[in-house]
Design a protein around this motif. Sequence first.
Motif, PDB file in Angstrom:
ATOM      1  N   MET A   1       7.926   8.471   6.173  1.00  0.00           N
ATOM      2  CA  MET A   1       6.685   8.978   6.775  1.00  0.00           C
ATOM      3  C   MET A   1       5.515   8.624   5.855  1.00  0.00           C
ATOM      4  N   PRO A   2       4.409   8.150   6.415  1.00  0.00           N
ATOM      5  CA  PRO A   2       3.269   7.769   5.579  1.00  0.00           C
ATOM      6  C   PRO A   2       2.680   8.984   4.854  1.00  0.00           C
ATOM      7  N   ARG A   3       2.079   8.701   3.713  1.00  0.00           N
ATOM      8  CA  ARG A   3       1.490   9.773   2.903  1.00  0.00           C
ATOM      9  C   ARG A   3       0.246  10.328   3.586  1.00  0.00           C
ATOM     10  N   ALA A   4       0.134  11.653   3.599  1.00  0.00           N
ATOM     11  CA  ALA A   4      -1.010  12.319   4.217  1.00  0.00           C
ATOM     12  C   ALA A   4      -2.101  12.541   3.176  1.00  0.00           C
ATOM     13  N   LEU A   5      -3.341  12.246   3.562  1.00  0.00           N
ATOM     14  CA  LEU A   5      -4.489  12.401   2.677  1.00  0.00           C
ATOM     15  C   LEU A   5      -5.525  13.310   3.323  1.00  0.00           C
ATOM     16  N   LYS A   6      -6.322  13.940   2.508  1.00  0.00           N
ATOM     17  CA  LYS A   6      -7.404  14.771   3.026  1.00  0.00           C
ATOM     18  C   LYS A   6      -8.431  13.886   3.724  1.00  0.00           C
ATOM     19  N   LEU A   7      -8.949  14.360   4.848  1.00  0.00           N
ATOM     20  CA  LEU A   7      -9.980  13.614   5.568  1.00  0.00           C
ATOM     21  C   LEU A   7     -11.229  13.479   4.708  1.00  0.00           C
ATOM     22  N   SER A   8     -11.781  12.281   4.652  1.00  0.00           N
ATOM     23  CA  SER A   8     -13.034  12.081   3.939  1.00  0.00           C
ATOM     24  C   SER A   8     -14.190  12.614   4.783  1.00  0.00           C
ATOM     25  N   SER A   9     -15.360  12.744   4.169  1.00  0.00           N
ATOM     26  CA  SER A   9     -16.532  13.222   4.914  1.00  0.00           C
ATOM     27  C   SER A   9     -16.898  12.246   6.030  1.00  0.00           C
ATOM     28  N   ALA A  10     -16.737  10.933   5.780  1.00  0.00           N
ATOM     29  CA  ALA A  10     -17.031   9.938   6.814  1.00  0.00           C
ATOM     30  C   ALA A  10     -16.040  10.046   7.971  1.00  0.00           C
ATOM     31  N   GLN A  11     -14.779  10.293   7.654  1.00  0.00           N
ATOM     32  CA  GLN A  11     -13.771  10.451   8.704  1.00  0.00           C
ATOM     33  C   GLN A  11     -14.011  11.721   9.500  1.00  0.00           C
ATOM     34  N   CYS A  35      -6.867  21.306  10.780  1.00  0.00           N
ATOM     35  CA  CYS A  35      -5.473  21.072  11.187  1.00  0.00           C
ATOM     36  C   CYS A  35      -5.076  19.601  11.060  1.00  0.00           C
ATOM     37  N   ALA A  36      -5.968  18.766  10.521  1.00  0.00           N
ATOM     38  CA  ALA A  36      -5.738  17.317  10.506  1.00  0.00           C
ATOM     39  C   ALA A  36      -5.719  16.761   9.097  1.00  0.00           C
ATOM     40  N   VAL A  37      -4.966  15.668   8.944  1.00  0.00           N
ATOM     41  CA  VAL A  37      -4.963  14.874   7.712  1.00  0.00           C
ATOM     42  C   VAL A  37      -5.106  13.406   8.121  1.00  0.00           C
ATOM     43  N   ALA A  38      -5.445  12.559   7.169  1.00  0.00           N
ATOM     44  CA  ALA A  38      -5.537  11.118   7.426  1.00  0.00           C
ATOM     45  C   ALA A  38      -4.234  10.454   7.001  1.00  0.00           C
ATOM     46  N   VAL A  39      -3.727   9.569   7.851  1.00  0.00           N
ATOM     47  CA  VAL A  39      -2.501   8.828   7.538  1.00  0.00           C
ATOM     48  C   VAL A  39      -2.741   7.345   7.805  1.00  0.00           C
ATOM     49  N   ARG A  40      -2.143   6.513   6.983  1.00  0.00           N
ATOM     50  CA  ARG A  40      -2.311   5.063   7.091  1.00  0.00           C
ATOM     51  C   ARG A  40      -0.994   4.440   7.553  1.00  0.00           C
ATOM     52  N   TYR A  41      -1.092   3.502   8.484  1.00  0.00           N
ATOM     53  CA  TYR A  41       0.089   2.816   9.007  1.00  0.00           C
ATOM     54  C   TYR A  41      -0.069   1.309   8.848  1.00  0.00           C
ATOM     55  N   GLU A  42       1.060   0.637   8.627  1.00  0.00           N
ATOM     56  CA  GLU A  42       1.095  -0.809   8.546  1.00  0.00           C
ATOM     57  C   GLU A  42       1.298  -1.392   9.942  1.00  0.00           C
ATOM     58  N   PRO A  43       0.961  -2.684  10.140  1.00  0.00           N
ATOM     59  CA  PRO A  43       1.185  -3.307  11.445  1.00  0.00           C
ATOM     60  C   PRO A  43       2.651  -3.188  11.875  1.00  0.00           C
ATOM     61  N   GLN A  44       2.853  -2.820  13.114  1.00  0.00           N
ATOM     62  CA  GLN A  44       4.157  -2.664  13.759  1.00  0.00           C
ATOM     63  C   GLN A  44       4.872  -1.356  13.382  1.00  0.00           C
ATOM     64  N   ASP A  45       4.288  -0.518  12.532  1.00  0.00           N
ATOM     65  CA  ASP A  45       4.900   0.783  12.252  1.00  0.00           C
ATOM     66  C   ASP A  45       4.962   1.610  13.535  1.00  0.00           C
TER      67      ASP A  45
END
Length: 226
Positions: A1-11, A35-45
């Motif tokens: 599972m991708p690492r969850a990060l705190k939402l930035s102010s821009a996000q 209730c939300a976090v930012a997650v990053r995915y690679e192509p085809q994930d």
Amino acid sequence: MPRALKLSSAQQAMLGGALIASSLDRHEQDALLSCAVAVRYEPQDVLFREHDKARYFYCVLNGYVRLYRGSQDREADISICEPGDSFGECLVLAGEGYNYSAQAMEHAILARFDIAQVKALLDQRPRIGGAIARSLSQHLLSTMECLARDRMQTSPQRVAHYLLAHCTNEGTRASLRLPFQKSLLARKLGLAPEALSRAFSTLRTSGVSVCGRAIAIEDINVLRQV
């Protein structure tokens, strides 16, 4: 599972303007975004598969996500989600599992909302439920428009419709640069890649030229006639 990060102010600002949150006041937006976090995915994930138990819904911050049904042998695209688009939020109001699969098509950053946490907000902040219902209503209208277009328009007409909706006018001339590969455009328009190529070939006679992702339109009025 991708690492969850705190939402930035821009996000957070981008999510505040997304359909799912734009009708809420500041306090309601803050409650929903908690209730939300930012997650990053690679192509085809693959984010999730059809029938998986649902824990999250998502909003695209950057990149593109493909929603589809079926198996590896035979798949049908449902939608291509772009930045600002949300999906899976219906599960806050009803349902236990995903009824389609989701896959990142490019490097993508998504806001991932915890469904259980959002459900817990609804009694105290019922307007969040209304915002979710509003988002689902827009999904329905978009789906109906897509179905009607698929049944009423030929492949060249579907492509022409997309070009007219996204091009930048320069007098009678117009141009655009696709933000993604043509294979993703084909999925978005419900076309096989070879059908998209044939459509572009047909549109050459209407003054449309393609070079990689760059598309030039000789006369926008001629394209409107298509």
